[in-house]
Design an enzyme around this catalytic site. Structure first.
Site, PDB file in Angstrom:
ATOM      1  N   ASP A  93       0.848  -1.189   0.000  1.00 29.79           N
ATOM      2  CA  ASP A  93       0.000   0.000   0.000  1.00 29.79           C
ATOM      3  C   ASP A  93       0.886   1.243   0.000  1.00 29.79           C
ATOM      4  OD1 ASP A  93      -2.427   1.632   0.512  1.00 29.79           O
ATOM      5  OD2 ASP A  93      -1.525   1.878   2.502  1.00 29.79           O
ATOM      6  N   ASP A  95      -0.399   5.032   0.940  1.00 29.00           N
ATOM      7  CA  ASP A  95      -0.705   6.071   1.931  1.00 29.00           C
ATOM      8  C   ASP A  95      -0.528   5.557   3.361  1.00 29.00           C
ATOM      9  OD1 ASP A  95      -1.331   7.659  -0.236  1.00 29.00           O
ATOM     10  OD2 ASP A  95      -3.470   7.195  -0.142  1.00 29.00           O
ATOM     11  N   THR A 184      -2.600   0.721  -4.603  1.00 24.44           N
ATOM     12  CA  THR A 184      -3.166   1.857  -3.887  1.00 24.44           C
ATOM     13  C   THR A 184      -4.565   2.184  -4.380  1.00 24.44           C
ATOM     14  OG1 THR A 184      -2.747   4.182  -3.273  1.00 24.44           O
ATOM     15  CG2 THR A 184      -2.104   3.501  -5.499  1.00 24.44           C
ATOM     16  N   LYS A 220      -8.561  -4.371  -3.454  1.00 22.49           N
ATOM     17  CA  LYS A 220      -7.262  -5.037  -3.459  1.00 22.49           C
ATOM     18  C   LYS A 220      -7.376  -6.556  -3.304  1.00 22.49           C
ATOM     19  CE  LYS A 220      -5.103  -0.930  -1.433  1.00 22.49           C
ATOM     20  NZ  LYS A 220      -4.308  -0.370  -0.314  1.00 22.49           N
ATOM     21  N   ASP A 231      -1.632  -0.415   5.978  1.00 23.17           N
ATOM     22  CA  ASP A 231      -1.960   0.131   7.293  1.00 23.17           C
ATOM     23  C   ASP A 231      -3.446   0.025   7.641  1.00 23.17           C
ATOM     24  OD1 ASP A 231      -2.220   2.173   5.162  1.00 23.17           O
ATOM     25  OD2 ASP A 231      -3.004   3.413   6.784  1.00 23.17           O
TER      26      ASP A 231
END
Length: 284
Positions: A93, A95, A184, A220, A231
Protein backbone atom coordinates in the site's frame (compact mmCIF):
# COMPACT_ATOMS: atom_id res chain seq x y z
CA UNK A 1 50.72 -24.68 -18.78
CA UNK A 2 47.64 -22.44 -18.60
CA UNK A 3 48.27 -18.74 -19.22
CA UNK A 4 48.32 -16.60 -16.08
CA UNK A 5 44.97 -14.93 -15.37
CA UNK A 6 44.80 -11.18 -14.97
CA UNK A 7 42.37 -9.92 -12.28
CA UNK A 8 42.33 -6.26 -11.35
CA UNK A 9 45.91 -5.07 -11.14
CA UNK A 10 47.51 -8.53 -10.86
CA UNK A 11 50.62 -8.78 -13.11
CA UNK A 12 51.23 -11.57 -15.60
CA UNK A 13 53.61 -13.46 -13.29
CA UNK A 14 51.96 -15.09 -10.33
CA UNK A 15 53.47 -14.66 -6.83
CA UNK A 16 54.61 -18.30 -6.79
CA UNK A 17 56.32 -17.96 -10.21
CA UNK A 18 58.11 -14.75 -9.24
CA UNK A 19 59.16 -16.26 -5.92
CA UNK A 20 60.66 -19.25 -7.73
CA UNK A 21 62.67 -16.92 -9.95
CA UNK A 22 64.03 -15.02 -6.95
CA UNK A 23 64.67 -18.21 -5.02
CA UNK A 24 66.70 -19.50 -7.96
CA UNK A 25 68.63 -16.23 -8.09
CA UNK A 26 69.39 -16.38 -4.38
CA UNK A 27 70.32 -20.07 -4.62
CA UNK A 28 72.67 -19.34 -7.52
CA UNK A 29 74.35 -16.59 -5.57
CA UNK A 30 74.71 -18.71 -2.44
CA UNK A 31 75.82 -21.71 -4.46
CA UNK A 32 78.65 -19.72 -6.00
CA UNK A 33 80.21 -19.21 -2.55
CA UNK A 34 82.49 -22.12 -1.67
CA UNK A 35 81.68 -23.78 1.63
CA UNK A 36 84.08 -22.74 4.39
CA UNK A 37 85.54 -19.94 2.28
CA UNK A 38 85.05 -16.31 3.25
CA UNK A 39 82.61 -14.52 0.97
CA UNK A 40 83.96 -11.67 -1.09
CA UNK A 41 82.51 -8.20 -0.88
CA UNK A 42 80.85 -8.57 -4.29
CA UNK A 43 79.29 -11.89 -3.29
CA UNK A 44 77.84 -10.42 -0.11
CA UNK A 45 76.46 -7.41 -2.01
CA UNK A 46 74.93 -9.72 -4.63
CA UNK A 47 73.26 -11.84 -1.95
CA UNK A 48 71.96 -8.79 -0.15
CA UNK A 49 70.46 -7.44 -3.36
CA UNK A 50 68.80 -10.77 -4.08
CA UNK A 51 67.28 -10.82 -0.60
CA UNK A 52 66.11 -7.21 -0.91
CA UNK A 53 64.50 -8.01 -4.26
CA UNK A 54 62.77 -11.02 -2.71
CA UNK A 55 61.42 -8.89 0.14
CA UNK A 56 60.24 -6.19 -2.26
CA UNK A 57 58.56 -8.80 -4.45
CA UNK A 58 56.82 -10.25 -1.38
CA UNK A 59 55.60 -6.83 -0.23
CA UNK A 60 54.28 -5.96 -3.68
CA UNK A 61 52.29 -9.16 -3.95
CA UNK A 62 50.94 -8.86 -0.41
CA UNK A 63 49.70 -5.37 -1.31
CA UNK A 64 48.11 -6.65 -4.51
CA UNK A 65 46.52 -9.54 -2.63
CA UNK A 66 45.01 -7.09 -0.17
CA UNK A 67 43.66 -4.97 -3.03
CA UNK A 68 42.15 -8.01 -4.76
CA UNK A 69 40.41 -9.10 -1.57
CA UNK A 70 38.99 -5.60 -1.17
CA UNK A 71 37.74 -5.61 -4.80
CA UNK A 72 36.10 -9.00 -4.24
CA UNK A 73 34.39 -7.75 -1.08
CA UNK A 74 33.07 -4.70 -2.92
CA UNK A 75 31.73 -6.87 -5.75
CA UNK A 76 30.00 -9.16 -3.25
CA UNK A 77 28.37 -6.15 -1.60
CA UNK A 78 27.18 -4.83 -4.96
CA UNK A 79 25.49 -8.13 -5.80
CA UNK A 80 22.77 -8.85 -3.23
CA UNK A 81 22.36 -12.39 -2.05
CA UNK A 82 19.10 -14.23 -2.44
CA UNK A 83 16.22 -13.85 -0.02
CA UNK A 84 13.67 -16.49 1.01
CA UNK A 85 11.17 -14.05 -0.50
CA UNK A 86 12.86 -13.97 -3.91
CA UNK A 87 10.42 -14.86 -6.67
CA UNK A 88 7.37 -13.94 -4.61
CA UNK A 89 5.02 -11.02 -5.27
CA UNK A 90 4.76 -8.54 -2.41
CA UNK A 91 1.95 -5.99 -2.61
CA UNK A 92 2.54 -2.70 -0.83
CA UNK A 93 0.00 0.00 0.00
CA UNK A 94 1.12 3.62 -0.37
CA UNK A 95 -0.71 6.07 1.93
CA UNK A 96 0.68 5.90 5.49
CA UNK A 97 2.64 2.79 4.51
CA UNK A 98 5.17 4.10 1.99
CA UNK A 99 4.32 7.82 2.19
CA UNK A 100 3.49 10.05 5.15
CA UNK A 101 -0.08 10.96 4.18
CA UNK A 102 -0.84 12.38 7.63
CA UNK A 103 2.00 14.89 7.44
CA UNK A 104 0.65 16.34 4.19
CA UNK A 105 -2.86 16.59 5.58
CA UNK A 106 -1.66 18.34 8.74
CA UNK A 107 0.40 20.81 6.74
CA UNK A 108 -2.37 21.70 4.28
CA UNK A 109 -5.18 21.80 6.82
CA UNK A 110 -3.20 24.22 8.98
CA UNK A 111 -2.75 26.50 5.96
CA UNK A 112 -6.40 26.17 4.92
CA UNK A 113 -7.71 27.05 8.40
CA UNK A 114 -4.94 29.56 9.20
CA UNK A 115 -4.27 27.66 12.36
CA UNK A 116 -2.20 29.19 15.15
CA UNK A 117 0.83 27.32 16.47
CA UNK A 118 -1.26 25.99 19.34
CA UNK A 119 -4.04 24.90 17.01
CA UNK A 120 -1.51 23.26 14.72
CA UNK A 121 -0.03 21.31 17.62
CA UNK A 122 -3.50 20.17 18.68
CA UNK A 123 -4.32 19.09 15.11
CA UNK A 124 -1.06 17.19 14.81
CA UNK A 125 -1.74 15.40 18.08
CA UNK A 126 -5.27 14.47 17.02
CA UNK A 127 -4.24 13.17 13.59
CA UNK A 128 -1.17 11.26 14.74
CA UNK A 129 -3.04 9.54 17.57
CA UNK A 130 -6.41 9.06 15.93
CA UNK A 131 -8.48 5.93 16.43
CA UNK A 132 -10.32 5.90 13.07
CA UNK A 133 -8.73 5.03 9.74
CA UNK A 134 -10.79 7.51 7.70
CA UNK A 135 -9.49 10.92 8.68
CA UNK A 136 -12.83 12.76 8.71
CA UNK A 137 -14.29 10.29 11.20
CA UNK A 138 -11.99 11.73 13.85
CA UNK A 139 -13.50 15.23 13.53
CA UNK A 140 -16.93 16.73 14.21
CA UNK A 141 -19.32 16.28 11.29
CA UNK A 142 -19.45 20.02 10.59
CA UNK A 143 -15.75 19.89 9.63
CA UNK A 144 -16.02 17.00 7.18
CA UNK A 145 -16.49 19.19 4.10
CA UNK A 146 -13.43 21.29 4.86
CA UNK A 147 -11.38 18.14 5.46
CA UNK A 148 -12.39 16.60 2.15
CA UNK A 149 -11.74 19.90 0.41
CA UNK A 150 -8.14 19.83 1.62
CA UNK A 151 -7.66 16.23 0.49
CA UNK A 152 -8.89 17.14 -3.01
CA UNK A 153 -6.53 20.10 -3.40
CA UNK A 154 -4.29 19.96 -6.48
CA UNK A 155 -0.85 18.62 -5.70
CA UNK A 156 -1.82 16.87 -2.48
CA UNK A 157 -0.81 13.38 -3.65
CA UNK A 158 2.07 14.33 -5.92
CA UNK A 159 3.77 16.20 -3.05
CA UNK A 160 3.71 13.39 -0.50
CA UNK A 161 6.98 12.49 1.18
CA UNK A 162 8.14 8.96 1.91
CA UNK A 163 8.37 7.40 5.33
CA UNK A 164 11.93 6.71 6.57
CA UNK A 165 13.62 3.82 4.79
CA UNK A 166 10.67 3.02 2.51
CA UNK A 167 12.30 3.79 -0.85
CA UNK A 168 15.55 1.98 -0.04
CA UNK A 169 13.66 -1.04 1.28
CA UNK A 170 11.47 -1.36 -1.81
CA UNK A 171 14.43 -1.00 -4.15
CA UNK A 172 16.36 -3.59 -2.17
CA UNK A 173 13.42 -5.96 -2.45
CA UNK A 174 13.41 -5.61 -6.23
CA UNK A 175 17.19 -6.13 -6.35
CA UNK A 176 16.70 -9.39 -4.44
CA UNK A 177 14.26 -10.65 -7.06
CA UNK A 178 11.05 -9.86 -5.20
CA UNK A 179 8.19 -8.73 -7.43
CA UNK A 180 7.05 -5.55 -5.69
CA UNK A 181 3.71 -4.02 -6.65
CA UNK A 182 2.48 -0.72 -5.24
CA UNK A 183 -1.24 -1.27 -4.80
CA UNK A 184 -3.17 1.86 -3.89
CA UNK A 185 -6.77 2.98 -3.78
CA UNK A 186 -7.68 6.44 -5.16
CA UNK A 187 -9.53 8.62 -2.68
CA UNK A 188 -13.25 8.69 -3.52
CA UNK A 189 -13.45 12.48 -3.16
CA UNK A 190 -10.95 12.97 -6.03
CA UNK A 191 -10.31 9.62 -7.75
CA UNK A 192 -9.10 11.03 -11.08
CA UNK A 193 -6.61 13.59 -9.83
CA UNK A 194 -5.53 11.27 -7.00
CA UNK A 195 -4.61 8.50 -9.45
CA UNK A 196 -2.86 10.87 -11.83
CA UNK A 197 -0.85 12.51 -9.06
CA UNK A 198 0.19 9.15 -7.64
CA UNK A 199 1.74 8.33 -11.00
CA UNK A 200 3.53 11.69 -10.90
CA UNK A 201 4.82 10.84 -7.45
CA UNK A 202 6.01 7.43 -8.63
CA UNK A 203 7.94 8.89 -11.57
CA UNK A 204 9.62 11.49 -9.38
CA UNK A 205 10.46 9.17 -6.50
CA UNK A 206 11.16 5.79 -8.12
CA UNK A 207 11.64 6.51 -11.82
CA UNK A 208 9.91 5.41 -15.01
CA UNK A 209 11.01 1.78 -14.58
CA UNK A 210 8.52 1.53 -11.70
CA UNK A 211 5.45 2.52 -13.75
CA UNK A 212 4.48 -1.11 -14.37
CA UNK A 213 4.68 -1.76 -10.63
CA UNK A 214 1.76 0.57 -9.84
CA UNK A 215 -1.73 -0.88 -9.47
CA UNK A 216 -4.59 1.51 -8.71
CA UNK A 217 -7.76 -0.18 -7.54
CA UNK A 218 -10.57 0.23 -5.03
CA UNK A 219 -10.61 -3.53 -4.42
CA UNK A 220 -7.26 -5.04 -3.46
CA UNK A 221 -8.72 -8.48 -2.77
CA UNK A 222 -8.51 -9.34 -6.48
CA UNK A 223 -4.80 -8.49 -6.77
CA UNK A 224 -2.62 -11.59 -6.58
CA UNK A 225 0.37 -11.69 -4.27
CA UNK A 226 1.93 -13.55 -1.34
CA UNK A 227 1.75 -10.59 1.05
CA UNK A 228 -0.06 -7.26 1.27
CA UNK A 229 1.62 -4.66 3.48
CA UNK A 230 -1.11 -2.18 4.41
CA UNK A 231 -1.96 0.13 7.29
CA UNK A 232 -5.72 -0.32 6.90
CA UNK A 233 -7.13 -2.37 9.79
CA UNK A 234 -9.26 -4.56 7.50
CA UNK A 235 -8.74 -4.80 3.74
CA UNK A 236 -11.97 -6.14 2.30
CA UNK A 237 -13.60 -6.55 -1.10
CA UNK A 238 -15.67 -8.86 -3.23
CA UNK A 239 -13.08 -11.65 -3.09
CA UNK A 240 -13.52 -13.30 0.29
CA UNK A 241 -10.36 -15.39 -0.10
CA UNK A 242 -7.56 -13.17 -1.34
CA UNK A 243 -4.26 -14.83 -2.14
CA UNK A 244 -2.19 -12.59 0.13
CA UNK A 245 -1.40 -12.52 3.83
CA UNK A 246 -2.14 -9.12 5.32
CA UNK A 247 0.84 -7.60 7.18
CA UNK A 248 -0.21 -4.53 9.14
CA UNK A 249 2.00 -1.47 8.86
CA UNK A 250 1.81 0.02 12.35
CA UNK A 251 -0.44 3.05 12.81
CA UNK A 252 -2.47 4.14 15.88
CA UNK A 253 -5.79 3.39 14.21
CA UNK A 254 -4.90 -0.28 13.70
CA UNK A 255 -3.53 -0.86 17.21
CA UNK A 256 -6.67 -2.75 18.24
CA UNK A 257 -6.20 -5.44 15.58
CA UNK A 258 -4.80 -8.73 16.87
CA UNK A 259 -3.61 -11.94 15.29
CA UNK A 260 -1.64 -10.39 12.43
CA UNK A 261 2.02 -9.87 11.71
CA UNK A 262 3.04 -6.23 12.09
CA UNK A 263 5.72 -4.12 10.48
CA UNK A 264 7.01 -1.37 12.73
CA UNK A 265 9.48 0.16 10.29
CA UNK A 266 10.92 -0.47 6.85
CA UNK A 267 14.27 -1.36 8.39
CA UNK A 268 12.68 -4.66 9.51
CA UNK A 269 10.99 -5.53 6.23
CA UNK A 270 12.74 -8.84 5.53
CA UNK A 271 12.43 -10.36 8.99
CA UNK A 272 8.80 -9.22 9.23
CA UNK A 273 7.73 -10.62 5.88
CA UNK A 274 9.61 -13.90 6.39
CA UNK A 275 7.90 -14.27 9.75
CA UNK A 276 4.48 -13.64 8.18
CA UNK A 277 5.01 -16.56 5.76
CA UNK A 278 6.83 -18.85 8.18
CA UNK A 279 10.12 -18.56 6.29
CA UNK A 280 13.53 -18.63 7.89
CA UNK A 281 15.16 -15.21 7.94
CA UNK A 282 18.56 -15.13 6.18
CA UNK A 283 21.69 -14.14 8.06
CA UNK A 284 23.20 -11.11 6.33
Amino acid sequence: AAAPVQLGGLPQKSPSFASKELAASVAATVGSIPLGAPASHDEVVSLQRSLEAAEKDRDNYLTQLHDLRRELQELQQMKPSQSPLSGLTVLVDMDNTVVDWDAMFIKRYCVETRATIEEGDALRDLVRKRSHFEIEQNFPSELHDSILHVIAQPGFYSSLECLPGAVDALKEMVALGIDVKLVTAPHPVCPGSCASEKYDFLLTTFGSEWIDRMIITRDKTHVTGAILVDDKPAVTGTNRNPSWTHVLFNQPYNAHVTGRTRMGSWADWESTLCNALGLEEPQR
